[in-house]
Design an enzyme around this catalytic site. Sequence first.
Site, short mmCIF file in Angstrom:
data_model
loop_
_atom_site.label_atom_id
_atom_site.label_comp_id
_atom_site.label_asym_id
_atom_site.label_seq_id
_atom_site.Cartn_x
_atom_site.Cartn_y
_atom_site.Cartn_z
N ASP A 52 0.88 -1.17 0.00
CA ASP A 52 0.00 0.00 0.00
C ASP A 52 0.91 1.22 0.00
O ASP A 52 2.12 1.11 0.22
CB ASP A 52 -0.90 0.00 1.25
CG ASP A 52 -1.81 1.22 1.31
OD1 ASP A 52 -2.34 1.63 0.25
OD2 ASP A 52 -1.99 1.79 2.40
N SER A 53 0.31 2.38 -0.20
CA SER A 53 1.09 3.61 -0.12
C SER A 53 1.52 3.90 1.32
O SER A 53 2.44 4.69 1.53
CB SER A 53 0.25 4.78 -0.64
OG SER A 53 -0.99 4.79 0.03
N CYS A 95 -4.15 -1.37 -1.95
CA CYS A 95 -4.33 0.06 -2.11
C CYS A 95 -5.34 0.22 -3.24
O CYS A 95 -5.13 -0.31 -4.35
CB CYS A 95 -2.99 0.69 -2.50
SG CYS A 95 -3.10 2.44 -2.96
N GLU A 108 -4.41 9.12 9.46
CA GLU A 108 -2.96 9.11 9.78
C GLU A 108 -2.70 9.87 11.08
O GLU A 108 -1.78 9.56 11.82
CB GLU A 108 -2.17 9.74 8.63
CG GLU A 108 -2.31 8.99 7.31
CD GLU A 108 -1.18 8.01 7.06
OE1 GLU A 108 -0.06 8.25 7.53
OE2 GLU A 108 -1.44 6.99 6.38
N CYS A 152 -11.09 3.00 -0.03
CA CYS A 152 -9.71 3.37 0.26
C CYS A 152 -9.36 2.58 1.52
O CYS A 152 -10.18 2.50 2.44
CB CYS A 152 -9.61 4.87 0.53
SG CYS A 152 -8.03 5.37 1.25
N HIS A 187 -7.62 3.13 3.96
CA HIS A 187 -7.60 3.86 5.24
C HIS A 187 -8.98 3.95 5.88
O HIS A 187 -9.11 4.11 7.09
CB HIS A 187 -7.12 5.30 5.02
CG HIS A 187 -5.64 5.47 4.93
ND1 HIS A 187 -4.90 5.00 3.88
CD2 HIS A 187 -4.76 6.08 5.78
CE1 HIS A 187 -3.64 5.31 4.08
NE2 HIS A 187 -3.51 5.97 5.22
#
Length: 270
Positions: free
Chosen positions: A11-12, A74, A157, A189, A191
């Site tokens: 993933d990023s 991702c 984050e 996504c 996240h």
Amino acid sequence: MSDPRPIGVFDSGVGGLTVASALMRALSSESILYLGDTARLPYGTKSPHTVQRYTQRNLDFLLDRDVKAVVVACNTASALALGTAELAIPIWGVIEPGARVAVAEHRRRGRDPRRPIGVLATESTVRSDAYAHAIRRLDPEATVRSVACPLFVPLVEEGWTHDEVTRRVAERYLRPLLEEHADTLVLGCTHYPALRDVLEELVGPEVALVDSAESVADVVRTGLAEADLLSDGDTPPSHHLCVTDVEARFERIAAQLLPSSKATLELVEV
Ligand code: DGL
């Protein structure tokens, strides 16, 4: 035959750990090698060409580490780069499995054509229209409304997953979808599953929130079995996390998302 080599997951950043965590639960005999490209995060605002370039580097890194298969954990890379990735081992993205669950949930809720399937995703994923294509391949009658939610990634984050600020931001992003009475919302996504509580509170119990992580794990299990690549667990499985930039933030969120894993962490160049 048993193949103890790890499954590569990338993933990023930290978001793909929601997928890695589902893989660890569903495939407990398998080793996981995770790559978080934290130096280049976010991917979600970048052009297709750039995301394809980063993806190919990540794949080359994982191949050098002798993984037996790859999961692109991702949505942005799955949407923009899966089609162009060159690999001689099995590779799976998160869009198709997510679309499949969304269509099933939409059907369970009566498949009313006036009620769209909503997709929450990064700007680049929304621009690619990958979810709408994948959903319409499975249900040509479905209406899909995609909303880019660029502020969600930094909020996750930052660890503000249950904050009032996050609730206000989510309310604003969800407003058009709630006005159109979407019956299913794809967390497009990796996240976003971290924001499930806030989103659930806003949409209520009638609306399905779709996280592709569990269905990705099913797809990987079936794919490994078909390719005769499953591990029998005789070699104890290991969980190793690589990052392209070390941040305390990654370690903190990794500890939250993988509470029982003894994963080791390494700084790498890709
Ligand atoms: N994890 C990425 C995704 O699923 C989003 C984060 C980013 O923008 O890089 O699209």
